[in-house]
Structures are given as structure tokens and as C-alpha cells.
Design an enzyme around this catalytic site. Structure first.
Site, PDB file in Angstrom:
ATOM      1  N   THR A 267       0.762  -1.215  -0.054  1.00 25.81           N
ATOM      2  CA  THR A 267       0.088   0.069   0.059  1.00 25.81           C
ATOM      3  C   THR A 267       0.838   1.278   0.040  1.00 25.81           C
ATOM      4  OG1 THR A 267      -1.625  -1.208   1.330  1.00 25.81           O
ATOM      5  CG2 THR A 267      -1.956   1.125   1.126  1.00 25.81           C
ATOM      6  N   PHE A 269       0.921   5.217   0.690  1.00 31.07           N
ATOM      7  CA  PHE A 269       0.612   6.217   1.474  1.00 31.07           C
ATOM      8  C   PHE A 269       1.047   7.684   1.245  1.00 31.07           C
ATOM      9  CE2 PHE A 269       0.008   2.385   3.950  1.00 31.07           C
ATOM     10  CZ  PHE A 269      -1.337   2.605   4.387  1.00 31.07           C
TER      11      PHE A 269
END
Length: 384
Positions: A267, A269
Site C-alpha cells: 500500500t 501512502f
């Protein structure tokens, strides 16, 4: 047509050094001279550590802690409680820690990303992404951590909209590898579970293991919320898919780790702040922009060509319909009128705004973009 250029000069969190220059261009309908406005600011104030929307105060299920062991109950009660807007007060920041807001409860993967970027930071849990942005805008936090894309499910489109809706600047990125763990109360075995709670994406990413267990799946807002709900309610027939740190925080046992179907789920960010940072050329930087274009053949090709002509690598292209003007009516001599979606284009490219190539590319793009805004220029994260 002329462009109106607004230059925003910010200052770093220490309040002592210039933190960069950001340009926002909007095409005017009338020929007007270029106007530049310079604004400066200082950061360094902070407040409470947990943010919650006032509209959401009475939503959600209440937790029953009567059946939870005393020590665990005491630990859960000591966790930060969400605040309402009425609790917002601004107090001076002593500068000892950077305060990072994020959506979710302690133990969420967003908090893990904040701690990876700033190991000594003070995290500020928030109920919604919008609350996390407002925490920074109201000086209750210094920065916000926002998930923007995932190697398994792709882009998080709603968060792209938040980048444009708010005036915060991207100052960093974090790439985090997920390790989904199956958690349960102490003494509970996997074959005793009847249901498993977690974020929909975590449940979908752990489909193989959960199917083998034959458990029902229940969606909650985030992975840490699932762990907290199982622990606080003493659910002996329910498990949670969450992080190993969530197991430690909420007193749960790890029945299995790395239960995701794909071994490597990454992921990405973004870290945003009130002020931009100084672009540099002595390390790898990335720049994020958003722009709109007129309708016409080859217009997007021309926009992308300004980077290719200068050998600037694009790492991300995302399009989102404009909410305020979702449809554009175009005259066509053959068919009368046609309606098209009017798009915003988000692009990330590998170059610092201190690099003349990037400056020339954006100057070239401004010649035919109807709107252009630099969302941030920030160091690339090459670690996992």
C-alpha cells in the site's frame, strides 16, 4: 488567453526555513496580465490526539466490556477516545514530537505507515479521512497519512478527490507491505471460529484461508476496529484479520500470520502538511500534479508529450470526473451535440521541481491546460 499564477511560499515545521514553491494555474476567459501572489505561514501548533466527526457521535455499535478480563478491560478503556468538534482547542506545540493524523484506530495499517515515516511521532486517530485532513488544517496535527493506492485493489479514488478539495501539500510517501494476521481471544483456536471481522479489502485479500476455515465474513471500517470489537466484546466465536501490532494492543492471540492470498501486498501512502517542503536535486524526488484539458483530438497526447520530450518518467496516471461539472456538451457538425465526462488528470512523475526539466515541462503544459495545480514535490520512498 493568459494564465493566473498563484505562488504559495510555505515554511517548514521548525518555522525557520523556506519550504518550497507551489504553482497553481487557471486559464482565464479574458486576456489579463499574469498575477503572482506570495503567501507564507508557520506551523507548530497542536491539540487533542483523537478526532471524530460531530455527525458521527451516535453511530456504530456500543461495546460490551462486562465479560472482558479486568486487565484487558482496563487497557481498552485507557485507549484514546474520539473527540467531537466541541472538544477542539488549540494549544502550543513544544516541538518534541510530530503529530500525525490518520483514519482508523490504534493498530491500523495507516498508523503503521505513520510510524514507519516518523518512528517517534505521536499519532492522532480519526474517524474519517475528512477528519484527518481537518485535524491538520485546524492545527490539531502537523501531518496526515493517507492511503492512495494498493497493489491488490488499485487506486483509492475518494482520496484523490480529497487531495483537490483541501489545500494541504504532499511532503512524502510511504510504501508499506501488509502482513494480515488472523487474531482471536486468548485460548481460542481457529476451528472454534464461526465468523471473522475485518475491512472488506482485508477479507477479500485473505479469501483462500477464510474459505478453508468455512467462516462467515463481516465488514467493519478498518482492521484495527475488527480487533478492538472482538476484544472489547469478548467474542469467543469471532476472529479478526488485522496486524500483529493490533494483536498486541488489544490483547489478542495470533492464530496465523501472512494469510493474504498474494504474498506481497503493498500500500502506498501519502504524507501531507500545511506547508510544502523545499525541492532538492541531491536525492530522488517525485512530483504530483492535477490538471484539466479542453476537449479535442490528441489533447491528452500533447499533455503527456511535455514530459516525454524532456525524458521525465511518469509513475502514475489517474483520471477522475469533475464533480462540479461532470458532463461537457460538445458541438458536432455531424451529430449535433454530444455529452462527455469532464475529467481531472492526476499525474506523478520522477523529477524535482528544482529540476529545470520539470519547470519547463509544467510551463509547457500550462500553455494548453485549463487548470493546473502542483499537489506536492517530495522524496521518493524506495523501502519496504
Amino acid at each position: 488567453m493568459a494564465l493566473e499564477c498563484v505562488a504559495v511560499l510555505g515554511w517548514g515545521d521548525s518555522g525557520s526555513s523556506a519550504s518550497g514553491l507551489v504553482f497553481n494555474g487557471v486559464r482565464n476567459s479574458k486576456r489579463t496580465p499574469r498575477k503572482c501572489v506570495c503567501r507564507g505561514g508557520f506551523s507548530g501548533l497542536s491539540g487533542h490526539s483523537v478526532i471524530k466527526s460531530a455527525d458521527n457521535q451516535n453511530t456504530g455499535k456500543s461495546s460490551n466490556v462486562n465479560d472482558v478480563p479486568g486487565k484487558l478491560c482496563k487497557d481498552l478503556i485507557s485507549l484514546p477516545k474520539p473527540l467531537t468538534v466541541a472538544d477542539f482547542t488549540v494549544t502550543p506545540n513544544d516541538g518534541t514530537k510530530v503529530r500525525i493524523s490518520f483514519k482508523g484506530l490504534p493498530g491500523s495499517f495507516s498508523e503503521d505507515a505513520a510510524l514507519k515515516a516518523y518512528p517517534k511521532c505521536e499519532t492522532v486517530p480519526c474517524d474519517e479521512f475528512e477528519d484527518a485532513f481537518k485535524a491538520v488544517e485546524l492545527w490539531l496535527a502537523d501531518k496526515v497519512v493517507l492511503p492512495i493506492e494498493n497493489s491488490s485493489s488499485g487506486s483509492i479514488h475518494r482520496n484523490y478527490d480529497l487531495l483537490l478539495r483541501h489545500r494541504l501539500h504532499i511532503v512524502g510517501e510511504v510504501q508499506l507491505a501488509a502482513n494480515f494476521c488472523l487474531l482471536a481471544l486468548p485460548g481460542i483456536k481457529a476451528d472454534q471460529l464461526k465468523r471473522v471481522l475485518s475491512h472488506p479489502q482485508a477479507l477479500a485479500s485473505s479469501d483462500i484461508v477464510l474459505t478453508q476455515l468455512g467462516v462467515a465474513r463481516e465488514n467493519v471500517d478498518d482492521t484495527a476496529s475488527a480487533a478492538q470489537y472482538v476484544a472489547s466484546n469478548g467474542l469467543r466465536d469471532a476472529g479478526a484479520v488485522a496486524s500483529a501490532r493490533a494483536a498486541e494492543i488489544y490483547g489478542l492471540n495470533i492464530l496465523a500470520d501472512r494469510i493474504q492470498d498474494e504474498p506481497d501486498i503493498i500500500t502506498r501512502f501519502l504524507v501531507l502538511a500545511r506547508d510544502p517542503i523545499i525541492p532538492r536535486t541531491d536525492k530522488f524526488f517525485k512530483t504530483s500534479i492535477v490538471f484539466t484539458l479542453d476537449e479535442g483530438p490528441g489533447v491528452l497526447f500533447k499533455a503527456l508529450a511535455v514530459f516525454a520530450l524532456r525524458e521525465i518518467n511518469l509513475t502514475k496516471i489517474e483520471s477522475r470526473p469533475q464533480r462540479k461539472r461532470p458532463l461537457r456538451v460538445v458541438d458536432d457538425s455531424n451529430t449535433g451535440t454530444a455529452k462527455y465526462f469532464d475529467y481531472l488528470f492526476y499525474i506523478d512523475f520522477e523529477a524535482s521541481m528544482a529540476d529545470p526539466r520539470a519547470q519547463n515541462a509544467l510551463g509547457h503544459l500550462q500553455e494548453f491546460a485549463t487548470f493546473l495545480r502542483v499537489l506536492g514535490c517530495y522524496p521518493m520512498d524506495a523501502t519496504l
